[in-house]
Design a protein around this motif. Sequence first.
Motif, mmCIF file in Angstrom:
data_model
loop_
_atom_site.group_PDB
_atom_site.id
_atom_site.type_symbol
_atom_site.label_atom_id
_atom_site.label_comp_id
_atom_site.label_asym_id
_atom_site.label_seq_id
_atom_site.Cartn_x
_atom_site.Cartn_y
_atom_site.Cartn_z
ATOM 1 N N VAL A 120 0.835 -1.198 0.000
ATOM 2 C CA VAL A 120 0.000 0.000 0.000
ATOM 3 C C VAL A 120 0.871 1.250 0.000
ATOM 4 O O VAL A 120 2.070 1.209 0.319
ATOM 5 C CB VAL A 120 -0.952 0.022 1.221
ATOM 6 N N LEU A 121 0.238 2.353 -0.349
ATOM 7 C CA LEU A 121 0.866 3.669 -0.312
ATOM 8 C C LEU A 121 0.046 4.566 0.592
ATOM 9 O O LEU A 121 -1.183 4.673 0.427
ATOM 10 C CB LEU A 121 0.933 4.272 -1.720
ATOM 11 N N LYS A 122 0.697 5.187 1.542
ATOM 12 C CA LYS A 122 0.010 6.150 2.409
ATOM 13 C C LYS A 122 -0.121 7.472 1.662
ATOM 14 O O LYS A 122 0.884 8.080 1.287
ATOM 15 C CB LYS A 122 0.777 6.341 3.720
ATOM 16 N N VAL A 123 -1.361 7.898 1.443
ATOM 17 C CA VAL A 123 -1.643 9.093 0.654
ATOM 18 C C VAL A 123 -2.156 10.194 1.571
ATOM 19 O O VAL A 123 -3.084 9.977 2.357
ATOM 20 C CB VAL A 123 -2.678 8.793 -0.444
ATOM 21 N N ARG A 124 -1.560 11.348 1.446
ATOM 22 C CA ARG A 124 -2.012 12.531 2.195
ATOM 23 C C ARG A 124 -2.846 13.389 1.254
ATOM 24 O O ARG A 124 -2.317 14.046 0.366
ATOM 25 C CB ARG A 124 -0.820 13.314 2.732
ATOM 26 N N GLY A 125 -4.150 13.390 1.488
ATOM 27 C CA GLY A 125 -5.050 14.061 0.575
ATOM 28 C C GLY A 125 -5.524 15.410 1.060
ATOM 29 O O GLY A 125 -4.879 16.054 1.906
ATOM 30 N N LYS A 126 -6.663 15.834 0.543
ATOM 31 C CA LYS A 126 -7.236 17.121 0.928
ATOM 32 C C LYS A 126 -7.608 17.121 2.400
ATOM 33 O O LYS A 126 -8.026 16.105 2.951
ATOM 34 C CB LYS A 126 -8.488 17.407 0.085
ATOM 35 N N GLY A 127 -7.474 18.284 3.018
ATOM 36 C CA GLY A 127 -7.818 18.407 4.420
ATOM 37 C C GLY A 127 -6.939 17.579 5.333
ATOM 38 O O GLY A 127 -7.362 17.185 6.418
ATOM 39 N N ALA A 128 -5.707 17.299 4.903
ATOM 40 C CA ALA A 128 -4.742 16.524 5.692
ATOM 41 C C ALA A 128 -5.248 15.119 6.012
ATOM 42 O O ALA A 128 -4.808 14.497 6.967
ATOM 43 C CB ALA A 128 -4.378 17.260 6.978
ATOM 44 N N LYS A 129 -6.199 14.606 5.210
ATOM 45 C CA LYS A 129 -6.694 13.251 5.414
ATOM 46 C C LYS A 129 -5.677 12.249 4.879
ATOM 47 O O LYS A 129 -5.128 12.421 3.794
ATOM 48 C CB LYS A 129 -8.040 13.058 4.710
ATOM 49 N N VAL A 130 -5.453 11.194 5.647
ATOM 50 C CA VAL A 130 -4.479 10.169 5.278
ATOM 51 C C VAL A 130 -5.212 8.855 5.047
ATOM 52 O O VAL A 130 -5.998 8.417 5.892
ATOM 53 C CB VAL A 130 -3.404 9.995 6.377
ATOM 54 N N VAL A 131 -4.981 8.240 3.897
ATOM 55 C CA VAL A 131 -5.595 6.954 3.569
ATOM 56 C C VAL A 131 -4.511 6.023 3.037
ATOM 57 O O VAL A 131 -3.457 6.471 2.568
ATOM 58 C CB VAL A 131 -6.726 7.097 2.522
ATOM 59 N N LEU A 132 -4.783 4.720 3.122
ATOM 60 C CA LEU A 132 -3.888 3.713 2.572
ATOM 61 C C LEU A 132 -4.494 3.205 1.264
ATOM 62 O O LEU A 132 -5.606 2.686 1.249
ATOM 63 C CB LEU A 132 -3.694 2.562 3.555
ATOM 64 N N THR A 133 -3.761 3.364 0.180
ATOM 65 C CA THR A 133 -4.224 2.952 -1.138
ATOM 66 C C THR A 133 -3.462 1.707 -1.587
ATOM 67 O O THR A 133 -2.227 1.732 -1.651
ATOM 68 C CB THR A 133 -4.005 4.078 -2.167
ATOM 69 N N PRO A 134 -4.164 0.597 -1.887
ATOM 70 C CA PRO A 134 -3.470 -0.611 -2.347
ATOM 71 C C PRO A 134 -2.855 -0.399 -3.729
ATOM 72 O O PRO A 134 -3.409 0.322 -4.569
ATOM 73 C CB PRO A 134 -4.580 -1.667 -2.374
ATOM 74 N N LEU A 135 -1.721 -1.042 -3.949
ATOM 75 C CA LEU A 135 -1.000 -0.888 -5.202
ATOM 76 C C LEU A 135 -1.142 -2.147 -6.058
ATOM 77 O O LEU A 135 -0.652 -3.208 -5.677
ATOM 78 C CB LEU A 135 0.493 -0.622 -4.930
ATOM 79 N N PRO A 136 -1.800 -2.048 -7.205
ATOM 80 C CA PRO A 136 -1.813 -3.178 -8.140
ATOM 81 C C PRO A 136 -0.382 -3.490 -8.591
ATOM 82 O O PRO A 136 0.502 -2.635 -8.515
ATOM 83 C CB PRO A 136 -2.671 -2.669 -9.305
ATOM 84 N N PRO A 137 -0.138 -4.718 -9.078
ATOM 85 C CA PRO A 137 1.226 -5.101 -9.470
ATOM 86 C C PRO A 137 1.885 -4.153 -10.461
ATOM 87 O O PRO A 137 3.075 -3.843 -10.339
ATOM 88 C CB PRO A 137 1.028 -6.501 -10.070
ATOM 89 N N ALA A 138 1.117 -3.663 -11.457
ATOM 90 C CA ALA A 138 1.699 -2.759 -12.450
ATOM 91 C C ALA A 138 2.184 -1.473 -11.805
ATOM 92 O O ALA A 138 3.241 -0.937 -12.160
ATOM 93 C CB ALA A 138 0.674 -2.453 -13.544
ATOM 94 N N VAL A 139 1.420 -0.982 -10.831
ATOM 95 C CA VAL A 139 1.818 0.247 -10.145
ATOM 96 C C VAL A 139 3.028 -0.015 -9.253
ATOM 97 O O VAL A 139 3.925 0.821 -9.147
ATOM 98 C CB VAL A 139 0.640 0.814 -9.325
ATOM 99 N N GLN A 140 3.056 -1.176 -8.611
ATOM 100 C CA GLN A 140 4.221 -1.533 -7.796
ATOM 101 C C GLN A 140 5.494 -1.527 -8.632
ATOM 102 O O GLN A 140 6.514 -0.967 -8.223
ATOM 103 C CB GLN A 140 4.027 -2.915 -7.177
ATOM 104 N N ARG A 141 5.439 -2.143 -9.800
ATOM 105 C CA ARG A 141 6.622 -2.194 -10.657
ATOM 106 C C ARG A 141 7.040 -0.802 -11.103
ATOM 107 O O ARG A 141 8.238 -0.487 -11.163
ATOM 108 C CB ARG A 141 6.349 -3.084 -11.865
ATOM 109 N N ALA A 142 6.063 0.030 -11.421
ATOM 110 C CA ALA A 142 6.379 1.389 -11.861
ATOM 111 C C ALA A 142 7.032 2.193 -10.751
ATOM 112 O O ALA A 142 8.013 2.924 -10.977
ATOM 113 C CB ALA A 142 5.104 2.082 -12.342
ATOM 114 N N ILE A 143 6.502 2.061 -9.538
ATOM 115 C CA ILE A 143 7.065 2.802 -8.411
ATOM 116 C C ILE A 143 8.448 2.285 -8.055
ATOM 117 O O ILE A 143 9.369 3.069 -7.763
ATOM 118 C CB ILE A 143 6.104 2.720 -7.203
#
Length: 248
Positions: A120-143
Amino acid sequence: MQEIRRYKPATISRRLSVVVGFYRTCLFDGLLDASPAEHVRRPHVPPESPTLGLSHPRGTVLRGWRCLSLQFEAMLHAARSSPNINDFALVTMLGLLGLRIFEACGADIEDLREEHGHRVLKVRGKGAKVVLTPLPPAVQRAIERAVDRRDAGPILRNRRQARMDRHAATRRLRHLAEDSDMSLPRIHPHMLRHTFVTTMLDAGVDLRDGQIAARHADPRTTMRYDRARKYLDRHPNYILAAYMASGT
């Protein structure tokens, strides 16, 4: 803003809301007796999103949940083949994760983690909200390609190896659009987020689930992204007529 700078209604309304909020705070703090912005009328903002996403072939589902657009697929191919290791990560983070541009540029290597068997990637969004976004394999490889065995720092970097900002990201997307021969007059990062939302809905994702994935506080915001979809093809009238077919 409207007559001289030719700003869109949504931009004007958003900026006026800041002014109205400022004077409202002054009233609460007793600094003013009345707000000069109280009776300022804002322009009408249409319910549909003015942003157009990248086109996609109807009925084509690739590898499960996502229905990739032809243009987005071309941009993915150009980013994957690019000598710039940040391009593939940038396109996948915007188009396959639906991140806002400031969220993608603000992501750090330290935000990558494992949660319940998911990368997962911890994302800091609007209003300082923090969420965990799962990474599909293609995104993992790209990152992983963009991280390039580093232990810390920003995931996305510019040519000077500093953190990529929204301006550098926009330039990279336009360069990729040229490489993929996309006939778009002016591509910008939000078009990929728009494609993320509309493609999700076309793939059959429930509106509520789409709202959660896009991290919209209001479901009406998710519905505004529905402008490019052929919603008439799925109008409830057809569903009702099919249900009542035996009696008609």
